[in-house]
Scaffold this active site. Structure first.
Site, short mmCIF file in Angstrom:
data_model
loop_
_atom_site.label_atom_id
_atom_site.label_comp_id
_atom_site.label_asym_id
_atom_site.label_seq_id
_atom_site.Cartn_x
_atom_site.Cartn_y
_atom_site.Cartn_z
N GLU A 106 10.64 -14.18 -19.29
CA GLU A 106 10.40 -12.68 -18.88
C GLU A 106 9.39 -12.33 -20.13
O GLU A 106 8.58 -11.51 -19.57
CB GLU A 106 11.76 -12.02 -18.99
CG GLU A 106 11.56 -10.78 -18.56
CD GLU A 106 10.85 -10.21 -17.57
OE1 GLU A 106 10.57 -11.01 -16.62
OE2 GLU A 106 10.60 -9.03 -17.32
N HIS A 128 6.40 -32.61 -25.35
CA HIS A 128 5.80 -33.36 -24.36
C HIS A 128 4.56 -33.08 -23.59
O HIS A 128 4.35 -33.33 -22.58
CB HIS A 128 7.14 -33.34 -23.31
CG HIS A 128 8.41 -33.92 -23.85
ND1 HIS A 128 8.59 -35.30 -24.04
CD2 HIS A 128 9.36 -33.37 -24.50
CE1 HIS A 128 9.78 -35.49 -24.79
NE2 HIS A 128 10.15 -34.19 -25.00
N LYS A 184 3.21 -2.48 -7.28
CA LYS A 184 4.61 -2.27 -7.57
C LYS A 184 5.66 -3.10 -6.74
O LYS A 184 6.24 -3.80 -6.86
CB LYS A 184 5.01 -0.94 -7.91
CG LYS A 184 6.26 -0.81 -7.96
CD LYS A 184 6.63 -1.17 -9.48
CE LYS A 184 7.94 -1.01 -10.07
NZ LYS A 184 8.25 -1.86 -11.32
N CYS A 201 0.70 -1.10 0.07
CA CYS A 201 -0.09 0.08 -0.03
C CYS A 201 0.97 1.11 0.03
O CYS A 201 2.01 1.15 0.29
CB CYS A 201 -0.90 -0.06 1.27
SG CYS A 201 -1.88 -1.49 1.30
N GLU A 217 0.96 -10.13 -17.67
CA GLU A 217 0.65 -9.02 -16.53
C GLU A 217 0.06 -7.78 -16.99
O GLU A 217 -0.80 -7.22 -16.12
CB GLU A 217 1.81 -8.93 -15.60
CG GLU A 217 3.11 -7.90 -16.21
CD GLU A 217 4.06 -7.84 -15.40
OE1 GLU A 217 4.03 -7.76 -14.11
OE2 GLU A 217 5.20 -7.51 -15.76
N ASN A 234 0.12 -0.41 6.39
CA ASN A 234 0.75 -1.30 5.31
C ASN A 234 1.24 -2.59 5.57
O ASN A 234 2.15 -2.36 6.70
CB ASN A 234 1.94 -0.47 4.42
CG ASN A 234 2.41 -1.28 3.49
OD1 ASN A 234 1.99 -2.30 2.88
ND2 ASN A 234 3.63 -0.67 2.72
N GLY A 235 0.72 -3.68 5.26
CA GLY A 235 1.54 -4.81 5.79
C GLY A 235 0.42 -5.85 6.26
O GLY A 235 -0.89 -5.62 5.86
N TRP A 268 -3.89 -1.91 -1.48
CA TRP A 268 -4.01 -3.10 -2.33
C TRP A 268 -4.40 -4.25 -1.34
O TRP A 268 -3.70 -4.60 -0.41
CB TRP A 268 -2.64 -3.48 -2.59
CG TRP A 268 -2.41 -4.69 -3.46
CD1 TRP A 268 -2.36 -4.64 -4.85
CD2 TRP A 268 -2.13 -6.06 -3.24
NE1 TRP A 268 -2.37 -5.96 -5.70
CE2 TRP A 268 -2.22 -6.71 -4.34
CE3 TRP A 268 -1.99 -6.53 -2.11
CZ2 TRP A 268 -1.98 -8.14 -4.38
CZ3 TRP A 268 -1.80 -7.90 -2.05
CH2 TRP A 268 -1.72 -8.67 -3.24
N ARG A 318 1.80 1.59 -5.93
CA ARG A 318 1.79 0.81 -5.06
C ARG A 318 0.67 -0.21 -4.62
O ARG A 318 0.85 -1.09 -3.78
CB ARG A 318 2.40 1.40 -3.74
CG ARG A 318 3.91 2.00 -3.70
CD ARG A 318 4.37 2.56 -2.53
NE ARG A 318 4.53 1.51 -1.54
CZ ARG A 318 5.65 1.02 -1.29
NH1 ARG A 318 6.80 1.39 -1.87
NH2 ARG A 318 5.90 -0.03 -0.54
N LYS A 335 5.78 -10.56 -18.99
CA LYS A 335 5.46 -9.33 -19.26
C LYS A 335 4.00 -9.17 -20.20
O LYS A 335 3.17 -8.30 -19.79
CB LYS A 335 6.69 -8.89 -20.27
CG LYS A 335 7.39 -7.55 -20.18
CD LYS A 335 8.00 -6.99 -18.85
CE LYS A 335 7.53 -7.22 -17.56
NZ LYS A 335 8.52 -7.22 -16.47
#
Ligand code: F6R
Length: 608
Positions: A481, A504, A603, A2, A488, A100-101, A76, A27, A485
């Site tokens: 990667e 396979h 983030k 947050c 997301e 936050n947490g 968040w 954030r 990218k």
């Protein structure tokens, strides 16, 4: 995850908080809220689900009184859904609090303090507010200390008490906070971006200390019986406000893609001495590279993908085991590290909680730790034995781009230095390696200048709900990667596969027009990768082929070819990264999505 901001001083607090929240929105952006201390010590509260602009619109109509202190939060969601009620700040009696947490023992506290009937939200944060209110008897420091003794979990809190107008208190355990006293008031925030419009000097709030902000002073106290004073080290921000603005680009992500060549130069050049990598100014002794008998790399997400590339570069040269672990798994793997292991921790934010936990475990195992971190003074940077800072400047877009490139640059330099001091490279070979690393910068610039060509891939990619990225060896590490990218920020289901592994099982998913982004830049597996591409092409895939400028390939193999300038095989990741980032960017753009703040993400991941 947050965003937190607090301000007290002569300026208009409402505006500072709302501006700060807009800057911190990356954030976490489920909901936002502010609490302002009005002239009569009354607290005005505004909380809105959705983006900060919703909150701002609400405040424009409902909070017009002049105010000089307050706290603000972008959320968040962890405990409790996204709603106005669950948004912060939370009020409980004389306490107004943002958090936050995660408070892990919120349930036990609810029972212990009989809070069941008092709680109006579904959040663990409100439990902390209510508990604090019950502990509060007029002494904020004592109440906060007593609260902290009861809490389990990670947190940073900013708190206002109704009977302490103009003062803001804060405390943290793990979750980050920075603070500053300026000529125009005192500020505290989860992130430097909220402070830099007002000051370049700040300090990192130390864990398990209490901070008190008054309009012109910030005090830090030990959490001992007498609350003795603590004097934190004042740090200076090494980037300016422009770095945290879009500067004419439509999105932070596109701006940050463009910033990569400069970020690479800033990260590499200060560490080049007579053409060789040199970490003397970073105070990293060669002994840590010489004495280890294995290297353990630990990180999350994109940073972990950088680690996978590094392993492929390092292991063949160093001829010692180089292991890569996902930080959130590492703790449960019963890792085989000891005092002869060098543990390399990679993190842009320096605050990712799983990565931090892995770092702490590495210390318990007696290993030497070296962190590759972007944010100065972050927890991981402070707790590691040694730090190699990447100089990307602030990365605001949630999807990491420039941080990835500079992490790689730092890891390549580490690899080169290690090879040199362990006698695996002659100085001449190390010199050549570094020269090649510098050569990738113009190659990245070339790709950035070809972005309109890369944009054309978006129309094809967005037609499909799925996309596959394939490659072998290093190309496979790049594919991971690329897939991350794309998924997301475009919400297209994307998977990376080692090209030889497709047969396979996964090849069953290849059908007419499914996009396959094939990467073929590694000479020693080139022919085999081409065969694998033929296999998917034969099943109707729409192939976008990434290859080197001079590579020879049949015209009918791919629907689109994207060529990168000739750099040697070990260095193709840098231009390829630019291509993959632009593919994802334009796919997100073509779907009209929120490129910089994709759904469900934030983030800096400071919860486990
Ligand atoms: C993806 C992305 C994440 C981060 C991961 C680690 O684009 O940004 O996967 O790489 O959350 O974050 P840091 O590097 O801050 O530890």
């Amino acid at each position: 995850m947050c965003g937190i901001i607090g301000y007290t001083g002569p300026l208009e607090a409402r505006q500072i908080l709302l501006d700060g929240l807009a800057g911190l929105e990356y954030r976490g952006y489920d909901s936002a809220g502010i609490a302002l201390c009005l002239e009569n010590s009354h607290i005005a509260l505004a909380k809105k689900a959705g983006k900060v602009k919703n909150l701002k619109e609400y405040c424009d109509h409902h909070i017009t009184a002049s105010t000089h202190s307050g706290i603000g939060h972008t959320r968040w969601a962890t405990h409790g859904g996204v709603s106005d009620i669950n948004a912060h700040p939370h009020r409980a009696g004389k306490v107004t609090l943002i958090h936050n947490g995660i408070i892990e023992n919120y349930h036990a506290l609810t029972e212990q303090f009989h809070l069941q009937n008092l709680l109006v939200s579904q959040t663990d944060s409100e439990v902390a507010a209510q508990t604090l209110n019950q502990l509060y008897t007029g002494d904020p420091l004592a109440a906060i200390r007593d609260l902290v003794k009861l809490l389990e979990g990670s947190y940073s809190f900013c708190i206002m008490f109704d009977d302490q107008p103009g003062s803001i208190y804060a405390v943290r355990n793990v979750s980050p906070l920075v603070a500053a006293a300026t000529h125009s008031g005192s500020l505290i925030a989860s992130d430097l971006t909220a402070l830099i419009p007002y000051t370049r000097e700040y300090f990192v709030v130390p864990e398990q200390h209490i901070v008190k902000l008054t309009p012109y002073k910030v005090h830090v106290y030990h959490m001992d019986d007498t609350f003795s004073k603590y004097y934190p080290e004042i740090m200076t921000v090494n980037w300016n406000m422009d770095a945290a603005m879009k500067n004419g680009f439509p999105h932070f992500m596109l701006k940050e893609i463009h910033e990569q060549p400069e970020a690479m130069r800033n990260t590499i050049l200060p560490r080049v001495n007579k053409g060789l990598p040199d970490f003397s100014d970073d105070h990293i002794p060669d002994s840590i590279f010489k004495q280890c008998d294995q290297v353990q790399i630990i990180a999350c997400g994109t940073a972990m993908h950088a680690g996978m590339v590094a392993r492929a570069i390092m292991q063949p040269v160093l001829r010692i085991p180089i292991m890569v672990s996902i930080a959130s798994e590492f703790r449960y793997e019963e890792p085989l590290i000891d005092d002869k292991s060098l543990v390399i921790i990679i993190s842009q934010s320096g605050e990712t909680i799983d990565t931090l936990a892995a770092l702490r475990l590495a210390h318990q195992c007696g290993s030497t730790t070296l962190a590759v971190v972007n944010v100065k003074g972050s927890t991981i940077a402070r707790e590691s034995d040694y730090v190699l800072y990447t100089h990307a400047g602030p990365e605001i877009a949630v999807a990491s781009t420039k941080a990835y490139s500079v992490q790689l640059a730092a890891l390549y330099m580490i690899s080169c230095r290690m090879a040199l001091v362990r006698g695996k490279y002659t100085p001449q070979e190390a010199y050549g390696f570094l020269a090649q690393l510098l050569d990738v910068i113009p190659a990245m610039e070339t790709l950035i200048s070809r972005k309109e060509q890369i944009k054309k891939t978006a129309d094809h990619i967005i037609k499909s709900p799925d996309a596959f990225f394939i490659g072998r060896g290093l190309d496979y590490a790049f594919s991971l990667e690329g897939a991350l990218k794309l998924k997301e920020i475009s919400y297209i289901h994307s998977e990376a596969y080692a090209a030889g592994e497709l047969k396979h099982g996964t090849i069953a998913l290849i059908s007419e027009q499914v996009p396959v982004i094939a990467i073929a830049t590694q000479e020693h597996v080139y022919a085999k990768t081409i065969s694998n591409i033929r296999e998917v092409k034969a099943r109707g895939a729409f192939v976008i082929l990434l290859l080197k400028e001079n590579a020879v390939v049949d015209e009918d193999l791919a629907d689109i070819q994207l060529r990168i300038p000739e750099v040697s095989d070990h260095f193709t990741v840098f231009p390829i990264a630019v291509v993959l980032q632009l593919i994802a960017y334009y796919a997100s753009l073509a779907k009209n999505l929120d490129v910089d703040q994709p759904r469900n993400l934030a983030k800096s991941v400071t919860v486990e």
